[in-house]
Scaffold this motif. Structure first.
Motif, PDB file in Angstrom:
ATOM      1  N   UNK A   6       0.830  -1.198   0.000  1.00 42.96           N
ATOM      2  CA  UNK A   6       0.000   0.000   0.000  1.00 42.96           C
ATOM      3  C   UNK A   6       0.868   1.253   0.000  1.00 42.96           C
ATOM      4  N   UNK A   7       0.231   2.398  -0.177  1.00 41.22           N
ATOM      5  CA  UNK A   7       0.974   3.663  -0.210  1.00 41.22           C
ATOM      6  C   UNK A   7       1.695   3.953   1.094  1.00 41.22           C
ATOM      7  N   UNK A   8       1.053   3.682   2.229  1.00 38.79           N
ATOM      8  CA  UNK A   8       1.712   3.974   3.507  1.00 38.79           C
ATOM      9  C   UNK A   8       2.970   3.134   3.681  1.00 38.79           C
TER      10      UNK A   8
ATOM     11  N   UNK B 256       4.885  -1.512  -5.567  1.00 40.83           N
ATOM     12  CA  UNK B 256       3.910  -0.424  -5.683  1.00 40.83           C
ATOM     13  C   UNK B 256       3.293  -0.396  -7.088  1.00 40.83           C
ATOM     14  N   UNK B 257       4.121  -0.647  -8.126  1.00 44.23           N
ATOM     15  CA  UNK B 257       3.570  -0.746  -9.481  1.00 44.23           C
ATOM     16  C   UNK B 257       2.623  -1.940  -9.566  1.00 44.23           C
ATOM     17  N   UNK B 258       2.971  -3.041  -8.901  1.00 40.03           N
ATOM     18  CA  UNK B 258       2.097  -4.209  -8.893  1.00 40.03           C
ATOM     19  C   UNK B 258       0.765  -3.884  -8.239  1.00 40.03           C
ATOM     20  N   UNK B 259       0.762  -3.032  -7.226  1.00 41.64           N
ATOM     21  CA  UNK B 259      -0.482  -2.667  -6.556  1.00 41.64           C
ATOM     22  C   UNK B 259      -1.423  -1.946  -7.518  1.00 41.64           C
ATOM     23  N   UNK B 260      -0.859  -1.299  -8.530  1.00 42.89           N
ATOM     24  CA  UNK B 260      -1.686  -0.613  -9.529  1.00 42.89           C
ATOM     25  C   UNK B 260      -1.937  -1.495 -10.744  1.00 42.89           C
ATOM     26  N   UNK B 261      -1.646  -2.784 -10.626  1.00 43.70           N
ATOM     27  CA  UNK B 261      -1.835  -3.781 -11.679  1.00 43.70           C
ATOM     28  C   UNK B 261      -1.008  -3.457 -12.920  1.00 43.70           C
ATOM     29  N   UNK B 262       0.214  -2.996 -12.680  1.00 46.98           N
ATOM     30  CA  UNK B 262       1.155  -2.726 -13.768  1.00 46.98           C
ATOM     31  C   UNK B 262       2.400  -3.587 -13.557  1.00 46.98           C
TER      32      UNK B 262
ATOM     33  N   UNK C 180      -3.951   2.036  -5.121  1.00 45.11           N
ATOM     34  CA  UNK C 180      -3.833   0.802  -5.896  1.00 45.11           C
ATOM     35  C   UNK C 180      -5.187   0.325  -6.377  1.00 45.11           C
ATOM     36  N   UNK C 181      -5.171  -0.752  -7.141  1.00 43.42           N
ATOM     37  CA  UNK C 181      -6.432  -1.316  -7.612  1.00 43.42           C
ATOM     38  C   UNK C 181      -7.166  -1.955  -6.445  1.00 43.42           C
TER      39      UNK C 181
ATOM     40  N   UNK D  63      -5.321  -7.561  -2.103  1.00 43.82           N
ATOM     41  CA  UNK D  63      -5.253  -6.147  -1.769  1.00 43.82           C
ATOM     42  C   UNK D  63      -4.467  -5.965  -0.469  1.00 43.82           C
ATOM     43  N   UNK D  64      -3.414  -5.132  -0.463  1.00 42.82           N
ATOM     44  CA  UNK D  64      -2.607  -4.976   0.750  1.00 42.82           C
ATOM     45  C   UNK D  64      -3.214  -4.031   1.777  1.00 42.82           C
ATOM     46  N   UNK D  65      -4.273  -3.326   1.430  1.00 43.85           N
ATOM     47  CA  UNK D  65      -4.850  -2.340   2.352  1.00 43.85           C
ATOM     48  C   UNK D  65      -5.561  -3.079   3.470  1.00 43.85           C
ATOM     49  N   UNK D  66      -5.028  -2.943   4.654  1.00 46.68           N
ATOM     50  CA  UNK D  66      -5.656  -3.564   5.816  1.00 46.68           C
ATOM     51  C   UNK D  66      -5.999  -2.515   6.863  1.00 46.68           C
TER      52      UNK D  66
END
Length: 186
Positions: free
Chosen positions: A34-36, A109-115, A142-143, A152-155
Motif C-alpha cells: 500500500x501507499x503507507x 507499488x507498481x504491482x499494486x496498480x496492476x502494472x 492501488x487497484x 489487496x494490501x490495504x488492511x
C-alpha cells in the motif's frame, strides 16, 4: 522445571509491516504494498541514497582539488590519492543494496496498480522519473480487490471506511439539526 524467559520473543515470530515481512518488502520483487508502506520504506532508502551521493560528490571535489594543487605529480603518493579509490569502492558496495531495495519497493507499488515491473525503466529517466514515481507510486491508490499480483494490501480500517459510503444506522430517524438539538419531551 525449565522456565522460559518472558522477555525473549518466540523464535517463529517475524517482524511485519501491513502483513508482510520486512525482508520481503525490501528484497523481494513479488507482491503488492500500500501507499503507507511505500512511504515508510521509500523515504529512508532515498535519504540514504542522497547521503551517499553527497559523500561521493564531496570525494570528487577533494580529488579535484588535490590534482590542481600542483602542476607536478607528487614524489610520494598522497594519502588522498590512496584512500579515495577505496572510499569510492565502499560507496558503490553500499549503493547496490540500497538500489535493490528501492527497486523492490517500487516494483511492489507498481504491482499494486496492476502494472508490470517494466515501469521501473521510468525510474532511470532523470527528473521525469522522479516526478512520475512520486505521482503514480506515492499518490495514486492501488487497484481495489485482488489483481494478478496478489491480494489487496490495504488492511487499514480508516482507508476502508473512506471508500465505503456512510450509511445511517438501522432505525435512525431523519431529523434536522434543530430537531436533534432540542431536548426530547419524553
Amino acid at each position: 522445571m525449565v522456565e522460559e524467559n518472558p522477555y525473549q520473543p518466540p523464535a517463529h515470530v517475524e517482524a511485519t509491516v501491513a502483513g508482510m515481512a520486512i525482508h520481503r518488502i525490501l528484497f523481494s520483487f513479488k507482491g503488492r504494498i500500500a501507499r503507507t508502506t511505500y512511504w515508510i520504506f521509500s523515504l529512508p532508502v532515498n535519504v540514504a541514497i542522497a547521503v551517499l551521493y553527497d559523500r561521493f560528490l564531496t570525494l570528487a571535489e577533494i580529488r579535484q582539488s588535490s590534482l590542481t594543487r600542483s602542476a607536478l605529480p607528487p614524489a610520494t603518493p598522497d594519502s588522498d590519492a590512496i584512500a579515495i579509490p577505496w572510499l569510492v569502492a565502499g560507496m558503490v558496495l553500499a549503493y547496490l543494496p540500497l538500489l535493490w531495495m528501492k527497486l523492490a519497493v517500487l516494483t511492489k507499488r507498481w504491482h499494486d496498480q496492476d502494472r508490470s515491473a517494466n515501469w521501473l525503466v521510468v525510474t532511470f529517466i532523470p527528473m521525469v522519473g522522479m516526478v512520475i514515481n512520486f505521482l503514480e507510486c506515492g499518490c495514486n491508490p492501488g487497484t481495489r480487490g485482488e489483481n494478478r499480483y496478489g491480494p489487496n494490501p490495504v488492511s487499514d480500517p480508516e482507508e476502508r471506511t473512506l471508500r465505503t459510503p456512510v450509511t445511517r444506522p438501522r432505525g435512525a430517524r431523519n431529523r434536522s439539526y434543530k430537531e436533534a438539538s432540542k431536548p426530547s419531551g419524553r
